[in-house]
Enzyme design. Sequence first.
Site, PDB file in Angstrom:
ATOM      1  N   ARG A 121     -26.462 -94.449 -22.537  1.00  0.00           N
ATOM      2  CA  ARG A 121     -25.818 -93.366 -21.769  1.00  0.00           C
ATOM      3  C   ARG A 121     -24.384 -93.704 -21.338  1.00  0.00           C
ATOM      4  NH1 ARG A 121     -31.065 -93.107 -19.669  1.00  0.00           N
ATOM      5  NH2 ARG A 121     -32.192 -91.428 -20.688  1.00  0.00           N
ATOM      6  N   LYS A 143     -11.217 -87.614 -27.234  1.00  0.00           N
ATOM      7  CA  LYS A 143     -12.087 -86.788 -28.094  1.00  0.00           C
ATOM      8  C   LYS A 143     -12.823 -87.734 -29.031  1.00  0.00           C
ATOM      9  CE  LYS A 143      -9.749 -82.327 -28.385  1.00  0.00           C
ATOM     10  NZ  LYS A 143      -9.037 -81.384 -29.288  1.00  0.00           N
ATOM     11  N   GLU A 185       1.486 -85.249 -37.918  1.00  0.00           N
ATOM     12  CA  GLU A 185       1.183 -85.130 -36.481  1.00  0.00           C
ATOM     13  C   GLU A 185       2.417 -85.495 -35.642  1.00  0.00           C
ATOM     14  OE1 GLU A 185      -1.590 -83.770 -35.592  1.00  0.00           O
ATOM     15  OE2 GLU A 185      -2.958 -84.131 -37.271  1.00  0.00           O
ATOM     16  N   LYS A 227       1.341 -87.088 -25.552  1.00  0.00           N
ATOM     17  CA  LYS A 227      -0.111 -86.852 -25.549  1.00  0.00           C
ATOM     18  C   LYS A 227      -0.700 -87.222 -24.184  1.00  0.00           C
ATOM     19  CE  LYS A 227      -4.348 -86.620 -27.874  1.00  0.00           C
ATOM     20  NZ  LYS A 227      -5.110 -86.690 -29.088  1.00  0.00           N
ATOM     21  N   GLU A 237      -9.199 -79.493 -22.785  1.00  0.00           N
ATOM     22  CA  GLU A 237      -8.646 -78.452 -23.650  1.00  0.00           C
ATOM     23  C   GLU A 237      -8.957 -77.037 -23.151  1.00  0.00           C
ATOM     24  OE1 GLU A 237      -8.326 -79.427 -27.959  1.00  0.00           O
ATOM     25  OE2 GLU A 237      -9.232 -77.465 -28.206  1.00  0.00           O
ATOM     26  N   ARG A 241      -3.787 -78.345 -23.520  1.00  0.00           N
ATOM     27  CA  ARG A 241      -4.096 -79.267 -24.620  1.00  0.00           C
ATOM     28  C   ARG A 241      -4.181 -78.529 -25.956  1.00  0.00           C
ATOM     29  NH1 ARG A 241      -8.211 -84.463 -24.555  1.00  0.00           N
ATOM     30  NH2 ARG A 241      -7.848 -85.059 -26.722  1.00  0.00           N
ATOM     31  N   ASN A 245      -2.967 -78.305 -31.146  1.00  0.00           N
ATOM     32  CA  ASN A 245      -3.540 -77.731 -32.370  1.00  0.00           C
ATOM     33  C   ASN A 245      -2.493 -77.001 -33.216  1.00  0.00           C
ATOM     34  OD1 ASN A 245      -6.189 -78.587 -31.903  1.00  0.00           O
ATOM     35  ND2 ASN A 245      -6.514 -76.922 -30.448  1.00  0.00           N
ATOM     36  N   HIS A 248      -2.831 -76.489 -36.954  1.00  0.00           N
ATOM     37  CA  HIS A 248      -4.214 -76.814 -37.320  1.00  0.00           C
ATOM     38  C   HIS A 248      -5.065 -75.565 -37.575  1.00  0.00           C
ATOM     39  CE1 HIS A 248      -2.878 -80.724 -36.017  1.00  0.00           C
ATOM     40  NE2 HIS A 248      -4.038 -81.281 -36.330  1.00  0.00           N
ATOM     41  N   HIS A 252      -6.546 -76.163 -40.964  1.00  0.00           N
ATOM     42  CA  HIS A 252      -7.965 -76.470 -41.172  1.00  0.00           C
ATOM     43  C   HIS A 252      -8.565 -75.582 -42.254  1.00  0.00           C
ATOM     44  CE1 HIS A 252      -8.887 -78.676 -37.139  1.00  0.00           C
ATOM     45  NE2 HIS A 252      -8.555 -79.507 -38.099  1.00  0.00           N
ATOM     46  N   HIS A 264      -5.420 -84.424 -44.745  1.00  0.00           N
ATOM     47  CA  HIS A 264      -5.301 -83.713 -43.470  1.00  0.00           C
ATOM     48  C   HIS A 264      -3.820 -83.473 -43.111  1.00  0.00           C
ATOM     49  CE1 HIS A 264      -6.254 -82.481 -39.403  1.00  0.00           C
ATOM     50  NE2 HIS A 264      -5.413 -83.383 -38.934  1.00  0.00           N
TER      51      HIS A 264
HETATM   52  P1  NAD Z   1      -9.384 -93.181 -41.399  1.00  0.00           P
HETATM   53  O1  NAD Z   1      -9.875 -93.756 -40.148  1.00  0.00           O
HETATM   54  O2  NAD Z   1     -10.406 -92.824 -42.416  1.00  0.00           O
HETATM   55  O3  NAD Z   1      -8.322 -94.161 -42.047  1.00  0.00           O
HETATM   56  C1  NAD Z   1      -7.761 -93.820 -43.284  1.00  0.00           C
HETATM   57  C2  NAD Z   1      -7.896 -94.941 -44.315  1.00  0.00           C
HETATM   58  O4  NAD Z   1      -6.963 -95.963 -44.000  1.00  0.00           O
HETATM   59  C3  NAD Z   1      -9.268 -95.618 -44.339  1.00  0.00           C
HETATM   60  O5  NAD Z   1      -9.623 -95.842 -45.678  1.00  0.00           O
HETATM   61  C4  NAD Z   1      -9.032 -96.952 -43.626  1.00  0.00           C
HETATM   62  O6  NAD Z   1      -9.883 -97.966 -44.092  1.00  0.00           O
HETATM   63  C5  NAD Z   1      -7.598 -97.241 -43.999  1.00  0.00           C
HETATM   64  N1  NAD Z   1      -6.840 -98.041 -43.021  1.00  0.00           N
HETATM   65  C6  NAD Z   1      -6.838 -97.917 -41.692  1.00  0.00           C
HETATM   66  N2  NAD Z   1      -5.916 -98.729 -41.150  1.00  0.00           N
HETATM   67  C7  NAD Z   1      -5.349 -99.404 -42.169  1.00  0.00           C
HETATM   68  C8  NAD Z   1      -4.312-100.354 -42.251  1.00  0.00           C
HETATM   69  N3  NAD Z   1      -3.627-100.757 -41.177  1.00  0.00           N
HETATM   70  N4  NAD Z   1      -3.995-100.847 -43.476  1.00  0.00           N
HETATM   71  C9  NAD Z   1      -4.642-100.401 -44.598  1.00  0.00           C
HETATM   72  N5  NAD Z   1      -5.602 -99.473 -44.584  1.00  0.00           N
HETATM   73  C10 NAD Z   1      -5.947 -98.973 -43.376  1.00  0.00           C
HETATM   74  O7  NAD Z   1      -8.532 -91.833 -41.152  1.00  0.00           O
HETATM   75  P2  NAD Z   1      -7.405 -91.423 -40.105  1.00  0.00           P
HETATM   76  O8  NAD Z   1      -6.453 -90.580 -40.864  1.00  0.00           O
HETATM   77  O9  NAD Z   1      -6.901 -92.559 -39.318  1.00  0.00           O
HETATM   78  O10 NAD Z   1      -8.211 -90.492 -39.102  1.00  0.00           O
HETATM   79  C11 NAD Z   1      -8.767 -89.267 -39.516  1.00  0.00           C
HETATM   80  C12 NAD Z   1      -9.895 -88.930 -38.596  1.00  0.00           C
HETATM   81  O11 NAD Z   1      -9.398 -88.811 -37.269  1.00  0.00           O
HETATM   82  C13 NAD Z   1     -10.578 -87.609 -38.928  1.00  0.00           C
HETATM   83  O12 NAD Z   1     -11.966 -87.785 -38.895  1.00  0.00           O
HETATM   84  C14 NAD Z   1     -10.141 -86.684 -37.784  1.00  0.00           C
HETATM   85  O13 NAD Z   1     -11.114 -85.704 -37.474  1.00  0.00           O
HETATM   86  C15 NAD Z   1      -9.964 -87.660 -36.657  1.00  0.00           C
HETATM   87  N6  NAD Z   1      -9.038 -87.235 -35.606  1.00  0.00           N
HETATM   88  C16 NAD Z   1      -9.460 -87.363 -34.331  1.00  0.00           C
HETATM   89  C17 NAD Z   1      -8.619 -86.991 -33.308  1.00  0.00           C
HETATM   90  C18 NAD Z   1      -9.056 -87.185 -31.883  1.00  0.00           C
HETATM   91  O14 NAD Z   1      -8.358 -86.741 -30.976  1.00  0.00           O
HETATM   92  N7  NAD Z   1     -10.173 -87.845 -31.668  1.00  0.00           N
HETATM   93  C19 NAD Z   1      -7.333 -86.502 -33.576  1.00  0.00           C
HETATM   94  C20 NAD Z   1      -6.932 -86.401 -34.904  1.00  0.00           C
HETATM   95  C21 NAD Z   1      -7.795 -86.783 -35.927  1.00  0.00           C
HETATM   96  N1  GLY Z   2      -5.777 -84.072 -31.688  1.00  0.00           N
HETATM   97  C1  GLY Z   2      -5.871 -83.005 -30.755  1.00  0.00           C
HETATM   98  C2  GLY Z   2      -6.341 -83.425 -29.404  1.00  0.00           C
HETATM   99  O1  GLY Z   2      -6.558 -84.577 -29.149  1.00  0.00           O
HETATM  100  O2  GLY Z   2      -6.504 -82.590 -28.553  1.00  0.00           O
END
Ligand code: NAD
Ligand code: GLY
Length: 358
Positions: A121, A143, A185, A227, A237, A241, A245, A248, A252, A264
């Site tokens: 939890r 998030k 972004e 941010k 949000e 916040r 988007n 997006h 999306h 993305h």
């Molecule tokens: P990811 O975590 O899949 O990383 C992308 C690729 O890069 C992976 O293959 C990883 O192994 C590789 N990688 C990571 N760091 C590296 C480095 N320093 N050197 C070499 N390779 C490296 O993808 P991402 O683009 O970082 O994140 C996308 C995800 O984030 C999506 O699922 C999206 O929904 C989420 N997201 C969340 C929020 C939030 O607020 N929580 C905001 C935007 C996106």
């Molecule tokens: N990436 C959008 C948010 O964190 O609200």
Amino acid sequence: MKQLHVGLGERSYPILIENGLMAEIGKDLKVRGIAKRFIVIADTTVAELYGDAVLASLAQAGLPTDLITFPAGEASKTLATVAGLASRLAQAGLDRKDALIALGGGVTGDITGFLAASYMRGIPFVQIPTTLLAQVDSSVGGKTGVDIPEGKNLVGAFYQPRAVYIDSQVLRTLPKAELLNGIAEVIKYGVIYDSDFFCFLENHRTAILSLELPVLEQVIETCCSIKAKVVAEDEREANLRRILNFGHTIGHAVEADSGYHLAHGSAVAIGMVAACRLAVAKGMFSVAEAERLTDLIAAFGLPTKIPSTSSRDRLKAYLLTDKKTVAGRPFFVLPTAIGQVEITADVNDSLIDQVLTV
Ligand code: NAD
Ligand code: GLY
């Protein structure tokens, strides 16, 4: 070291930014007293690159630490992965006084944050983001969550980390396509909040693309500080916040319509240009400023046009199932000037049709 603050009362936390910070994390975690024992969660790619450095840093500080990995990629962002990791934590005897470390990109951060929110939890976690996208966006703001077959990020929780450690050096190993995901972004922040930052991006494009670390650090610091302000004002949000988007809503739809083959960042870039077209057609935004944004996106090597393989009707169907659609009306974040946006559902269907026509 640069230090920012996410002000959320008792859930406040620091964002620490410095080249080479990875080696100092153990010492800092010890001083903060977040936990006596840690488990690092990383995908296999990041574990290979940076797992040993993080383990060594914590070992030097006398903090017992283990590493658990999962396969890299969005396909791992599932309840099944969280369930598997939770079993591993239980088998390792992790209790409520212990903590998790998310070492990796947004996928790792979202999975680990959700795991931390739900294991026993709720146990503490910290973020060590290693993609540009994670460093400027996903590691800050709390998030967390996973995808289900019905949609991305449909199961999750708001759960804030205890600290975010950003070492821009790790971007040196990041593939170019992943860097561009983050850049989309980064551009977004300039449009929604900070016209001076937008000019900075126009003037430092080459330095950013060639990974000049002092410039990248400045970019990361500016994005994180925007941010942090937005999240501190509207954690869940309800209103402000939603400006994050920008790009997006249509982005999306384009991403989903490509079967998630389109990156993305590319989808967000296309979505930002489409939002500009809506804003220009509504008379809210000037043609000249829309061109400025389109030019910057293109100059970074990101796409600006909806792919010819998309279809207007399919994109509209995706728009209607988006989380940002309420009572059948999609919400759009539309620019009124570079550095300023408005949230509105007041966009008529014919205008949406016009912008989505491929
Ligand atoms: P990811 O975590 O899949 O990383 C992308 C690729 O890069 C992976 O293959 C990883 O192994 C590789 N990688 C990571 N760091 C590296 C480095 N320093 N050197 C070499 N390779 C490296 O993808 P991402 O683009 O970082 O994140 C996308 C995800 O984030 C999506 O699922 C999206 O929904 C989420 N997201 C969340 C929020 C939030 O607020 N929580 C905001 C935007 C996106
Ligand atoms: N990436 C959008 C948010 O964190 O609200």
